[in-house]
Design an enzyme around this catalytic site. Structure first.
Site, short mmCIF file in Angstrom:
data_model
loop_
_atom_site.label_atom_id
_atom_site.label_comp_id
_atom_site.label_asym_id
_atom_site.label_seq_id
_atom_site.Cartn_x
_atom_site.Cartn_y
_atom_site.Cartn_z
N ARG A 69 4.77 6.40 2.62
CA ARG A 69 4.27 6.34 4.00
C ARG A 69 5.22 5.54 4.89
O ARG A 69 5.41 5.87 6.06
CB ARG A 69 2.86 5.72 4.02
CG ARG A 69 1.80 6.69 3.50
CD ARG A 69 0.56 5.96 3.04
NE ARG A 69 -0.19 5.36 4.10
CZ ARG A 69 -1.10 4.39 3.91
NH1 ARG A 69 -1.34 3.94 2.69
NH2 ARG A 69 -1.75 3.89 4.93
N ARG A 110 -5.84 -4.00 1.06
CA ARG A 110 -6.83 -3.57 2.06
C ARG A 110 -8.07 -2.98 1.41
O ARG A 110 -7.99 -2.25 0.42
CB ARG A 110 -6.18 -2.52 2.98
CG ARG A 110 -7.14 -1.88 3.95
CD ARG A 110 -6.44 -1.20 5.11
NE ARG A 110 -5.68 -0.02 4.74
CZ ARG A 110 -4.98 0.72 5.61
NH1 ARG A 110 -4.92 0.37 6.88
NH2 ARG A 110 -4.33 1.77 5.22
N ARG A 157 -8.99 2.76 0.02
CA ARG A 157 -8.44 4.09 0.33
C ARG A 157 -7.55 4.59 -0.80
O ARG A 157 -6.77 3.82 -1.36
CB ARG A 157 -7.62 4.01 1.63
CG ARG A 157 -8.47 4.19 2.86
CD ARG A 157 -7.73 3.90 4.13
NE ARG A 157 -6.46 4.59 4.27
CZ ARG A 157 -5.75 4.59 5.41
NH1 ARG A 157 -6.22 3.96 6.47
NH2 ARG A 157 -4.60 5.22 5.49
N LYS A 199 -3.03 -2.25 13.41
CA LYS A 199 -3.52 -1.50 14.57
C LYS A 199 -5.04 -1.34 14.53
O LYS A 199 -5.74 -1.61 15.49
CB LYS A 199 -2.87 -0.10 14.62
CG LYS A 199 -1.36 -0.13 14.62
CD LYS A 199 -0.76 1.26 14.66
CE LYS A 199 -1.11 2.17 13.48
NZ LYS A 199 -0.57 1.69 12.17
N ARG A 255 2.35 10.13 16.42
CA ARG A 255 3.10 9.68 15.24
C ARG A 255 4.44 10.39 15.13
O ARG A 255 5.21 10.08 14.23
CB ARG A 255 2.25 10.00 14.01
CG ARG A 255 1.98 8.82 13.08
CD ARG A 255 1.07 9.30 11.97
NE ARG A 255 0.82 8.33 10.95
CZ ARG A 255 -0.27 7.56 10.91
NH1 ARG A 255 -1.17 7.59 11.86
NH2 ARG A 255 -0.43 6.73 9.89
P1 ADP Z 1 -3.16 -0.22 10.32
O1 ADP Z 1 -4.38 0.24 11.06
O2 ADP Z 1 -2.01 -0.52 11.23
O3 ADP Z 1 -2.79 0.67 9.18
P2 ADP Z 1 -4.91 -2.33 9.37
O4 ADP Z 1 -5.49 -2.87 10.64
O5 ADP Z 1 -5.78 -1.45 8.54
O6 ADP Z 1 -3.49 -1.63 9.66
O7 ADP Z 1 -4.42 -3.60 8.51
C1 ADP Z 1 -3.87 -3.43 7.22
C2 ADP Z 1 -4.35 -4.56 6.30
O8 ADP Z 1 -3.83 -5.81 6.76
C3 ADP Z 1 -5.85 -4.73 6.26
O9 ADP Z 1 -6.21 -5.10 4.95
C4 ADP Z 1 -6.14 -5.86 7.26
O10 ADP Z 1 -7.30 -6.59 6.91
C5 ADP Z 1 -4.89 -6.72 7.11
N1 ADP Z 1 -4.47 -7.33 8.37
C6 ADP Z 1 -4.54 -6.79 9.62
N2 ADP Z 1 -4.03 -7.64 10.54
C7 ADP Z 1 -3.59 -8.71 9.85
C8 ADP Z 1 -2.95 -9.95 10.22
N3 ADP Z 1 -2.64 -10.21 11.50
N4 ADP Z 1 -2.65 -10.84 9.26
C9 ADP Z 1 -2.95 -10.56 7.95
N5 ADP Z 1 -3.56 -9.43 7.53
C10 ADP Z 1 -3.88 -8.52 8.46
P1 AMP Z 2 -3.93 6.03 9.01
O1 AMP Z 2 -5.42 5.88 8.88
O2 AMP Z 2 -3.45 5.88 10.43
O3 AMP Z 2 -3.19 5.16 8.04
O4 AMP Z 2 -3.61 7.54 8.62
C1 AMP Z 2 -3.87 8.02 7.30
C2 AMP Z 2 -3.10 9.30 7.09
O5 AMP Z 2 -3.61 10.32 7.98
C3 AMP Z 2 -1.60 9.23 7.39
O6 AMP Z 2 -0.85 8.75 6.27
C4 AMP Z 2 -1.29 10.69 7.72
O7 AMP Z 2 -1.19 11.47 6.55
C5 AMP Z 2 -2.55 11.15 8.44
N1 AMP Z 2 -2.44 10.96 9.90
C6 AMP Z 2 -3.08 10.06 10.68
N2 AMP Z 2 -2.73 10.18 11.96
C7 AMP Z 2 -1.83 11.18 12.00
C8 AMP Z 2 -1.06 11.77 13.03
N3 AMP Z 2 -1.14 11.36 14.31
N4 AMP Z 2 -0.23 12.79 12.71
C9 AMP Z 2 -0.12 13.23 11.44
N5 AMP Z 2 -0.79 12.70 10.42
C10 AMP Z 2 -1.65 11.69 10.68
#
Ligand code: ADP
Ligand code: AMP
Length: 222
Positions: free
Chosen positions: A175, A130, A164, A14, A91
């Protein structure tokens, strides 16, 4: 200001797509990640940040009202011309209702909910590989999505990167459990409203970007 919701498990891509789209359409599109708002609150050392940190580190989600208040505060400073990509919100079903009430009050709407559909096994690989830019927060992966120039952020040129705290295998599994229990029901919730677009999130970053650009008209804002 209308909304596009990016819905999907942690690691489904995302943030990566939201950051690419917001960078491509700087004038029109804002990327708002509630996870990033919470990490900013933690970095500021605010009361809300202190409360959120222990939950995030344990792989749990933060209370609906706390996250919604942070989001609402942020939205106050965004021009109504913009399109906002909501990444990580709602969420829970209760958050979807809070958002619905806000939209009614402000006469805004959700144009589309993009569901990033991908299997759990791949998510563990994605999250444990990541890393992010320590300055602008741009997201990378050690195998799948590294910066074009090794050690230099594509978006801001920084040389400083970090991992992270919650991207370790133990917390990732928690998660994913929380995602299936609390967030996945939103897929059928939005499907029933006729706004859901199901995306195959196992494709490459480039191919997903192309699909999204075709599917969502991001430039012309109402
Ligand atoms: P989210 O925001 O849904 O938690 P991220 O965008 O941070 O996910 O992506 C999670 C990890 O996967 C990151 O390390 C990113 O670089 C990698 N990633 C994102 N999209 C893809 C894809 N289409 N193919 C492979 N790796 C990806
Ligand atoms: P994310 O960056 O989306 O992976 O979020 C990191 C962490 O923040 C999650 O694992 C949750 O603990 C918290 N968080 C993010 N968005 C929300 C939400 N909409 N509601 C509750 N917790 C959230």
């Amino acid at each position: 200001m209308n909304f596009i919701v990016f819905l999907g498990a942690p690691g489904s891509g995302k943030g990566t797509q939201a950051q690419v789209l917001a960078d491509t359409y700087k004038e029109h599109v804002i990327h708002l990640s509630t996870g990033q708002l919470l990490r900013d609150a933690i970095a500021e050392g605010s009361e809300c940040g202190l409360y959120a940190k222990s939950l995030i580190d344990a792989g749990l989600i933060v209370c609906d009202e706390v996250v919604f208040n942070l989001l609402e505060e942020k939205l106050k400073n965004i021009s109504s011309e913009k399109r906002v990509i909501l990444d990580g919100f709602p969420r829970t079903l209760n958050q979807a209702v809070l958002l619905e009430n806000f939209l009614q009050k402000t006469r805004k709407q959700i144009e589309k909910v993009v569901y990033f559909d991908i299997a759990d096994a791949e998510l563990v690989n994605r999250l444990t590989g990541r890393f992010m830019c320590a300055d602008c927060g741009a997201v990378y992966h050690k195998h799948y999505n590294s910066p074009q120039q090794d050690g230099v952020c594509d978006f801001c040129g920084s040389h400083d990167f970090k991992v992270r705290d919650d991207d370790n295998e133990f917390v990732v599994k928690k998660r994913l459990d929380v995602y299936h229990a609390e967030t996945e029901p939103l897929v059928s919730y939005y499907d029933a409203q006729g706004v859901l677009f199901r995306l195959d999130a196992a494709q490459s970053v480039e191919s997903i970007k192309k699909t999204l650009l075709k599917k969502i008209k991001l430039v012309a804002a109402e």
